[in-house]
Design a protein around this motif. Structure first.
Motif, PDB file in Angstrom:
ATOM      1  N   UNK A  86      24.083  49.614 -28.779  1.00 13.83           N
ATOM      2  CA  UNK A  86      25.493  50.015 -28.714  1.00 13.83           C
ATOM      3  C   UNK A  86      25.653  51.445 -28.181  1.00 13.83           C
ATOM      4  N   UNK A  87      26.673  51.627 -27.368  1.00 16.03           N
ATOM      5  CA  UNK A  87      27.058  52.965 -26.901  1.00 16.03           C
ATOM      6  C   UNK A  87      28.012  53.520 -27.967  1.00 16.03           C
ATOM      7  N   UNK A  88      27.743  54.735 -28.502  1.00 16.93           N
ATOM      8  CA  UNK A  88      28.475  55.161 -29.708  1.00 16.93           C
ATOM      9  C   UNK A  88      29.864  55.734 -29.425  1.00 16.93           C
ATOM     10  N   UNK A  89      30.603  55.075 -28.538  1.00 16.11           N
ATOM     11  CA  UNK A  89      31.975  55.528 -28.272  1.00 16.11           C
ATOM     12  C   UNK A  89      32.938  54.354 -28.385  1.00 16.11           C
ATOM     13  N   UNK A  90      34.187  54.671 -28.722  1.00 17.34           N
ATOM     14  CA  UNK A  90      35.260  53.680 -28.784  1.00 17.34           C
ATOM     15  C   UNK A  90      36.149  53.908 -27.573  1.00 17.34           C
ATOM     16  N   UNK A  91      36.542  52.819 -26.921  1.00 18.85           N
ATOM     17  CA  UNK A  91      37.439  52.897 -25.756  1.00 18.85           C
ATOM     18  C   UNK A  91      38.807  52.406 -26.210  1.00 18.85           C
ATOM     19  N   UNK A  92      39.815  53.251 -26.140  1.00 24.37           N
ATOM     20  CA  UNK A  92      41.157  52.871 -26.611  1.00 24.37           C
ATOM     21  C   UNK A  92      42.122  52.862 -25.433  1.00 24.37           C
ATOM     22  N   UNK A  93      42.789  51.733 -25.257  1.00 21.99           N
ATOM     23  CA  UNK A  93      43.805  51.598 -24.216  1.00 21.99           C
ATOM     24  C   UNK A  93      45.137  51.338 -24.916  1.00 21.99           C
ATOM     25  N   UNK A  94      46.200  51.975 -24.401  1.00 21.31           N
ATOM     26  CA  UNK A  94      47.517  51.863 -25.073  1.00 21.31           C
ATOM     27  C   UNK A  94      48.600  51.472 -24.076  1.00 21.31           C
ATOM     28  N   UNK A  95      49.380  50.452 -24.460  1.00 26.57           N
ATOM     29  CA  UNK A  95      50.536  50.011 -23.669  1.00 26.57           C
ATOM     30  C   UNK A  95      51.841  50.548 -24.241  1.00 26.57           C
ATOM     31  N   UNK A  96      51.835  50.825 -25.538  1.00 31.20           N
ATOM     32  CA  UNK A  96      53.010  51.342 -26.251  1.00 31.20           C
ATOM     33  C   UNK A  96      52.483  52.405 -27.219  1.00 31.20           C
ATOM     34  N   UNK A  97      53.233  53.481 -27.388  1.00 30.43           N
ATOM     35  CA  UNK A  97      52.749  54.564 -28.262  1.00 30.43           C
ATOM     36  C   UNK A  97      52.844  54.169 -29.736  1.00 30.43           C
ATOM     37  N   UNK A  98      51.738  54.384 -30.455  1.00 31.15           N
ATOM     38  CA  UNK A  98      51.689  54.188 -31.920  1.00 31.15           C
ATOM     39  C   UNK A  98      50.449  54.918 -32.418  1.00 31.15           C
ATOM     40  N   UNK A  99      50.391  55.178 -33.707  1.00 34.75           N
ATOM     41  CA  UNK A  99      49.185  55.746 -34.310  1.00 34.75           C
ATOM     42  C   UNK A  99      48.895  57.160 -33.851  1.00 34.75           C
ATOM     43  N   UNK A 100      47.609  57.396 -33.494  1.00 31.51           N
ATOM     44  CA  UNK A 100      47.158  58.790 -33.301  1.00 31.51           C
ATOM     45  C   UNK A 100      47.819  59.476 -32.111  1.00 31.51           C
ATOM     46  N   UNK A 101      48.245  58.716 -31.100  1.00 33.79           N
ATOM     47  CA  UNK A 101      48.869  59.382 -29.941  1.00 33.79           C
ATOM     48  C   UNK A 101      50.225  59.979 -30.359  1.00 33.79           C
ATOM     49  N   UNK A 102      50.874  59.348 -31.334  1.00 37.57           N
ATOM     50  CA  UNK A 102      52.154  59.875 -31.839  1.00 37.57           C
ATOM     51  C   UNK A 102      51.884  61.111 -32.704  1.00 37.57           C
ATOM     52  N   UNK A 103      50.878  60.949 -33.600  1.00 43.93           N
ATOM     53  CA  UNK A 103      50.536  62.028 -34.525  1.00 43.93           C
ATOM     54  C   UNK A 103      50.008  63.266 -33.789  1.00 43.93           C
ATOM     55  N   UNK A 104      49.134  63.051 -32.816  1.00 43.87           N
ATOM     56  CA  UNK A 104      48.425  64.182 -32.185  1.00 43.87           C
ATOM     57  C   UNK A 104      49.202  64.780 -31.020  1.00 43.87           C
ATOM     58  N   UNK A 105      49.969  63.960 -30.301  1.00 40.74           N
ATOM     59  CA  UNK A 105      50.636  64.468 -29.088  1.00 40.74           C
ATOM     60  C   UNK A 105      52.155  64.502 -29.233  1.00 40.74           C
ATOM     61  N   UNK A 106      52.670  64.110 -30.394  1.00 39.26           N
ATOM     62  CA  UNK A 106      54.111  64.186 -30.616  1.00 39.26           C
ATOM     63  C   UNK A 106      54.907  63.168 -29.816  1.00 39.26           C
ATOM     64  N   UNK A 107      54.255  62.070 -29.417  1.00 38.45           N
ATOM     65  CA  UNK A 107      54.952  61.022 -28.656  1.00 38.45           C
ATOM     66  C   UNK A 107      55.708  60.136 -29.654  1.00 38.45           C
ATOM     67  N   UNK A 108      56.892  59.684 -29.281  1.00 39.03           N
ATOM     68  CA  UNK A 108      57.701  58.851 -30.171  1.00 39.03           C
ATOM     69  C   UNK A 108      57.113  57.438 -30.260  1.00 39.03           C
ATOM     70  N   UNK A 109      56.976  56.894 -31.495  1.00 37.62           N
ATOM     71  CA  UNK A 109      56.437  55.534 -31.648  1.00 37.62           C
ATOM     72  C   UNK A 109      57.328  54.545 -30.908  1.00 37.62           C
ATOM     73  N   UNK A 110      56.699  53.632 -30.177  1.00 37.60           N
ATOM     74  CA  UNK A 110      57.461  52.595 -29.475  1.00 37.60           C
ATOM     75  C   UNK A 110      57.704  52.910 -28.007  1.00 37.60           C
ATOM     76  N   UNK A 111      57.352  54.123 -27.574  1.00 38.44           N
ATOM     77  CA  UNK A 111      57.561  54.476 -26.168  1.00 38.44           C
ATOM     78  C   UNK A 111      56.607  53.656 -25.285  1.00 38.44           C
ATOM     79  N   UNK A 112      57.145  53.075 -24.220  1.00 38.91           N
ATOM     80  CA  UNK A 112      56.308  52.315 -23.278  1.00 38.91           C
ATOM     81  C   UNK A 112      55.375  53.256 -22.537  1.00 38.91           C
ATOM     82  N   UNK A 113      54.104  52.888 -22.448  1.00 35.37           N
ATOM     83  CA  UNK A 113      53.124  53.683 -21.700  1.00 35.37           C
ATOM     84  C   UNK A 113      52.696  52.835 -20.501  1.00 35.37           C
TER      85      UNK A 113
END
Ligand code: 5GP
Length: 237
Positions: A86-113
């Motif tokens: 296993x490669x010890x990294x996680x790959x995260x792809x986002x279509x709508x803002x939720x979770x850490x992208x909202x918490x860390x970057x101040x993006x509104x939950x539910x925003x289309x990405x």
């Protein structure tokens, strides 16, 4: 194929060796964890639902040309998979803002990405799975530049395929986390699992959460929601 000793026990799955060094058994437990394993509960039927859900998705991906480690279902809570480095990294792809992208970057939950965003995280519970970039991955030798490019390309492909699959079941794939490894020939292959534990899924009309955020946010009906997702896709639960 004979199941042998436990090689590794993660937060929701255990991995067993077999008499074939290239094959492993994944055992999906009923454990549900959140906040880097700080909260763990047992949820009835979850192991079975996730095992069958993962098998369904991995087979769809394989049929669409994505190389995966999945071999076959063995029982309600067990699947046979190829052994990967296993490669010890996680790959995260986002279509709508939720979770850490909202918490860390101040993006509104539910925003289309659109187009979707992509992030790498280091798999390290003690450090809280920090966000990392390609330079870190290459510098510390977690993967080569070619493997980094291939992980990104495969992650976007999986996202395109699954976005449509869930849309056909009237659901939105908000985001997902994928993990990759190298098989015995050094080929990059999708590993780990794809279940509602590692992605976000919302009902398209009501935007009701149908994924692990129900557990993280104490919304109740966790496994019941996973079963709704499975039934909408046609998973044989
Ligand atoms: P976030 O960065 O917003 O917390 O998570 C992004 C997506 O990756 C979500 O779908 C989340 O469930 C998934 N994810 C992130 N880290 C983990 C993890 O350690 N385990 C699992 N199962 N999923 C994760």
């Amino acid at each position: 194929m004979e199941k042998r000793e436990e090689r590794y026990s993660g937060k929701a799955k255990s991995v067993y060796t077999t008499d074939d060094p290239n094959l492993l058994v994944l055992y999906f437990r009923n454990d549900t964890s959140a906040f880097d394993g700080k909260r763990i509960e047992q949820l009835d039927r979850k192991g079975m639902v996730n095992n069958k859900f993962n098998a369904f998705i991995m087979q769809k991906l394989e049929a669409a040309g994505i190389p995966t480690h999945f071999v076959k279902l063995l029982s309600d809570q067990e699947s046979l998979v190829k052994s990967l480095k296993m490669i010890p990294v996680e790959c995260v792809v986002r279509n709508i803002a939720a979770g850490s992208i909202c918490r860390c970057l101040g993006v509104e939950e539910g925003k289309d990405l659109n187009p979707p965003t992509f992030e790498f995280f280091l798999k390290n519970d003690a450090l809280g799975d920090p966000m990392i970039n390609e330079s870190h991955i290459e510098y510390f030798g977690w993967a080569t530049p070619e493997q980094v490019a291939a992980m990104k390309e495969l992650t976007f492909k999986v996202n395109d395929l699954l976005k449509q699959l869930f849309l056909d079941g009237n659901m939105l794939l908000v985001d997902c986390k994928l993990e990759f490894g190298l098989d015995q020939n050094g080929k990059l292959v999708l590993g780990d699992e794809f279940t509602p534990d590692g992605c976000r899924l919302w009902d398209k009309d009501t935007r009701e959460k149908l994924d692990k955020d129900r557990f993280r946010q104490n919304l109740g009906n966790v496994v019941e929601s996973y079963e709704i997702v499975g039934r909408r896709l046609g998973v044989d639960l």
